[in-house]
Design an enzyme around this catalytic site. Structure first.
Site, mmCIF file in Angstrom:
data_model
loop_
_atom_site.group_PDB
_atom_site.id
_atom_site.type_symbol
_atom_site.label_atom_id
_atom_site.label_comp_id
_atom_site.label_asym_id
_atom_site.label_seq_id
_atom_site.Cartn_x
_atom_site.Cartn_y
_atom_site.Cartn_z
ATOM 1 N N ARG A 153 -5.071 8.788 -3.050
ATOM 2 C CA ARG A 153 -6.428 8.580 -2.505
ATOM 3 C C ARG A 153 -6.725 9.618 -1.425
ATOM 4 N NH1 ARG A 153 -8.064 2.800 -0.022
ATOM 5 N NH2 ARG A 153 -6.691 3.498 1.664
ATOM 6 N N LYS B 159 -12.183 8.681 3.072
ATOM 7 C CA LYS B 159 -11.625 8.059 4.284
ATOM 8 C C LYS B 159 -11.599 9.153 5.344
ATOM 9 C CE LYS B 159 -8.071 4.687 4.921
ATOM 10 N NZ LYS B 159 -8.836 3.664 5.609
ATOM 11 N N GLU C 193 -18.794 -4.430 2.870
ATOM 12 C CA GLU C 193 -17.408 -4.735 3.248
ATOM 13 C C GLU C 193 -17.400 -5.106 4.720
ATOM 14 O OE1 GLU C 193 -15.045 -1.186 2.796
ATOM 15 O OE2 GLU C 193 -16.500 0.036 3.861
HETATM 16 N N1 PMP Z 1 -12.777 -0.656 4.039
HETATM 17 C C1 PMP Z 1 -12.623 0.211 5.043
HETATM 18 C C2 PMP Z 1 -13.826 0.769 5.711
HETATM 19 C C3 PMP Z 1 -11.345 0.597 5.451
HETATM 20 O O1 PMP Z 1 -11.189 1.468 6.440
HETATM 21 C C4 PMP Z 1 -10.226 0.030 4.811
HETATM 22 C C5 PMP Z 1 -8.844 0.428 5.224
HETATM 23 N N2 PMP Z 1 -8.529 -0.054 6.503
HETATM 24 C C6 PMP Z 1 -10.436 -0.897 3.777
HETATM 25 C C7 PMP Z 1 -11.732 -1.199 3.413
HETATM 26 C C8 PMP Z 1 -9.284 -1.535 3.057
HETATM 27 O O2 PMP Z 1 -8.630 -0.562 2.260
HETATM 28 P P1 PMP Z 1 -7.075 -0.605 1.984
HETATM 29 O O3 PMP Z 1 -6.788 -1.883 1.320
HETATM 30 O O4 PMP Z 1 -6.827 0.568 1.113
HETATM 31 O O5 PMP Z 1 -6.398 -0.487 3.297
#
Ligand code: PMP
Length: 294
Positions: free
Chosen positions: A56, A155, A188
């Site tokens: 990713r 990210k 989210e």
């Molecule tokens: N949404 C955001 C904005 C994030 O920064 C993250 C990671 N902290 C997630 C969702 C969750 O992603 P992951 O399960 O890959 O950590």
């Protein structure tokens, strides 16, 4: 800040003491937030979904035209080296890649070499009590940026939008904030993906509604498949959460945590739901039974 033992940081090819881990004020990661990152967990001597996280990371890099001088395998190896150097068995990795040192001005082509640093540390996002009793969440007025600007899939080092949403939540006395997209659909939380349970079915918004394609989110799809629980993607409004039977959040740092209240409305009976607890339990077993050993 709590005093911790001095950590060893992987920085541009060397492992150095945290007191020596410094980057330039002319690094575009600092000047413009021009860079990317990953958060990764390791449990009992194994890194959970390491390759998925690094892949990713490479997609984030590709999307912002950041050419990386390392392979996925090398970055995985550097990550493992960092954990070993810190003598940890359980913890969290923060891996950051910046555009590198350039001059003032946005032009990323002025930065010749990207910089990478890797931190291995402990992390406790929420107290145990919240995993047992569930989180109270509020809706933030700060919206998740539209994919017409920077894609939520990248990210990037620009987390100010999420930081401002988190501040709103904290000021309202909640530990987490729900973020909607421009149309008002659930995207989210500030650092986690959102799920609801309704009539025995698990539902989460499609990432096109403005969420990161979370690695933990994918784990929930895998676990539902294994446990024979029906799961699907659908756009959600706050109504759907207010009237859900259960809800939970997922993220690498937060893991899987029940959400029992949104905007002072109880979700279901205001207690962590049965399916949520089943998935949390399965998640905990999984993270301790698979991963890249170091
Ligand atoms: N949404 C955001 C904005 C994030 O920064 C993250 C990671 N902290 C997630 C969702 C969750 O992603 P992951 O399960 O890959 O950590």
């Amino acid at each position: 800040m709590r005093a911790v033992m001095s950590r060893k940081i992987w920085l541009d090819g060397s492992i150095v003491d945290e007191s020596e881990a410094k980057i330039s004020v002319f690094d575009h990661g600092i000047l413009y937030g021009d860079g990317i990152f990953e958060g990764i967990r390791f449990y009992e001597g194994r890194v959970f979904r390491l390759t998925e996280h690094i892949e990713r990371l490479f997609l984030s890099a590709k999307a912002i035209l950041l050419k990386l001088p390392w392979t996925v395998e090398e970055v995985c190896e550097y990550t493992l080296d960092t954990i070993r150097a810190n003598g940890l068995k359980d913890g969290y990795i923060r891996l950051v890649i910046t555009r590198g040192v350039g001059d003032l001005g946005l032009n990323p082509y002025l930065c010749e070499v990207p910089s990478m640093f890797i931190i291995a540390s402990g992390i406790t996002l929420y107290p145990d009590e919240l995993y047992e009793n569930g989180l109270e969440v509020v809706t933030c007025s700060t919206r998740r940026p539209t994919p017409a600007s920077l894609s939520p899939q990248v990210k990037s080092l620009n987390y100010l939008n999420n930081v401002m949403a988190k501040v709103e939540a904290l000021k309202a006395g909640a530990k987490e904030g729900l973020m909607l997209n421009e149309q008002g659909y659930v995207a989210e939380c500030t650092g986690d993906n959102v799920f609801i349970v309704k009539n025995g079915e698990v539902i989460t918004p499609p990432v096109s509604d403005g969420s990161l394609d979370g690695i933990t989110r994918q784990v929930i799809f895998d676990l539902c498949g294994e446990l024979g629980i029906s799961i699907r993607e659908a756009s959600l409004t706050r109504y759907d959460i207010y009237t859900a039977d259960e809800s939970f959040l997922t993220g690498t740092a937060a893991e899987t945590i029940p959400m029992v209240m949104l905007d002072e409305r109880e979700i279901g009976n205001g207690r962590p739901g049965e399916l949520s607890l089943k998935l949390i339990d399965a998640f905990r077993k999984l993270v301790r039974s698979e991963g890249t050993a170091f």
